[in-house]
Design an enzyme around this catalytic site. Sequence first.
Site, PDB file in Angstrom:
ATOM      1  N   GLN A  84       0.827  -1.191   0.000  1.00  0.00           N
ATOM      2  CA  GLN A  84       0.000   0.000   0.000  1.00  0.00           C
ATOM      3  C   GLN A  84       0.873   1.258   0.000  1.00  0.00           C
ATOM      4  O   GLN A  84       1.875   1.296  -0.703  1.00  0.00           O
ATOM      5  CB  GLN A  84      -0.962  -0.089   1.188  1.00  0.00           C
ATOM      6  CG  GLN A  84      -1.811  -1.362   1.109  1.00  0.00           C
ATOM      7  CD  GLN A  84      -2.877  -1.448   2.176  1.00  0.00           C
ATOM      8  OE1 GLN A  84      -3.597  -0.505   2.456  1.00  0.00           O
ATOM      9  NE2 GLN A  84      -2.990  -2.621   2.795  1.00  0.00           N
ATOM     10  N   HIS A  88       9.301   7.279   1.650  1.00  0.00           N
ATOM     11  CA  HIS A  88      10.754   7.212   1.556  1.00  0.00           C
ATOM     12  C   HIS A  88      11.310   8.613   1.731  1.00  0.00           C
ATOM     13  O   HIS A  88      10.702   9.598   1.271  1.00  0.00           O
ATOM     14  CB  HIS A  88      11.197   6.674   0.197  1.00  0.00           C
ATOM     15  CG  HIS A  88      10.776   5.256  -0.071  1.00  0.00           C
ATOM     16  ND1 HIS A  88      10.930   4.246   0.846  1.00  0.00           N
ATOM     17  CD2 HIS A  88      10.200   4.685  -1.164  1.00  0.00           C
ATOM     18  CE1 HIS A  88      10.479   3.124   0.329  1.00  0.00           C
ATOM     19  NE2 HIS A  88      10.026   3.357  -0.881  1.00  0.00           N
ATOM     20  N   GLY A 165      11.942  -3.887  -2.951  1.00  0.00           N
ATOM     21  CA  GLY A 165      12.656  -4.534  -1.855  1.00  0.00           C
ATOM     22  C   GLY A 165      12.238  -4.077  -0.481  1.00  0.00           C
ATOM     23  O   GLY A 165      11.090  -4.261  -0.085  1.00  0.00           O
ATOM     24  N   CYS A 183       1.394   1.461   5.007  1.00  0.00           N
ATOM     25  CA  CYS A 183       1.059   0.069   4.686  1.00  0.00           C
ATOM     26  C   CYS A 183      -0.367  -0.285   5.093  1.00  0.00           C
ATOM     27  O   CYS A 183      -0.699  -1.458   5.281  1.00  0.00           O
ATOM     28  CB  CYS A 183       2.054  -0.891   5.346  1.00  0.00           C
ATOM     29  SG  CYS A 183       3.757  -0.601   4.822  1.00  0.00           S
TER      30      CYS A 183
END
Length: 223
Positions: A84, A88, A165, A183
């Site tokens: 979701q 970053h 990743g 998330c």
Amino acid sequence: MAALSDIAKPAMTRPEWRVRAGLLDYPEAVAFMEARATAIAESQACEMVWLVEHPPIYTAGTSAKDADLIDARFPVFKTGRGGQFTYHGPGQRVGYVMLDLKRRKADVRVYVRDLEEWLIRALARFGVKGERRAGRVGIWVARGEREDKIAAIGVRVRKWVTFHGVSFNVDPDLSHFTGIVPCGVREHGVTSLADLGVPVSMAEADAALKGAFEEVFGPVRPG
């Protein structure tokens, strides 16, 4: 950065380990991963682990819900990874992992569990106990009656080659996570090594990630 055509065909499964200095724009990272994953699938490049940092950005995975974007204070990028919304930004180490599962074990669930184990072992090097939680991808830290996520996982697999990743919170601005529901989990928070009172440099975090990766996935080659 070397062109893909300059990378020799791999003789064995031993990923190139590369650390990218400075902040890298997210779309540039995605474009590189797409090209590298294709080259790996065609046996034109070796596997790769690429450690980067991004300028502040929210990324929406394939399961992202509009309601989980609370405040679009930073650019929003719809990306092809699973999962979701996530954030970053500076102080967060993002590890892009491009492996050929045909040469390893063609099982995506096992691969995700190995990524979790990698993060757990990296955290253990700093005396932090990272834990899995049923139904919640990522790594969590228990803090009394609460628990916070310290590392996230979002992957994509094409022709059995992985990309995207993990993200590992070293010392990001945790207030930046409040613009999203990270998330899709509303009832728990987000933490970092610094927030836990474990200040480490990015270089120290990278060394822990490298050592733990080799324990789980095998040796790497310098980039």
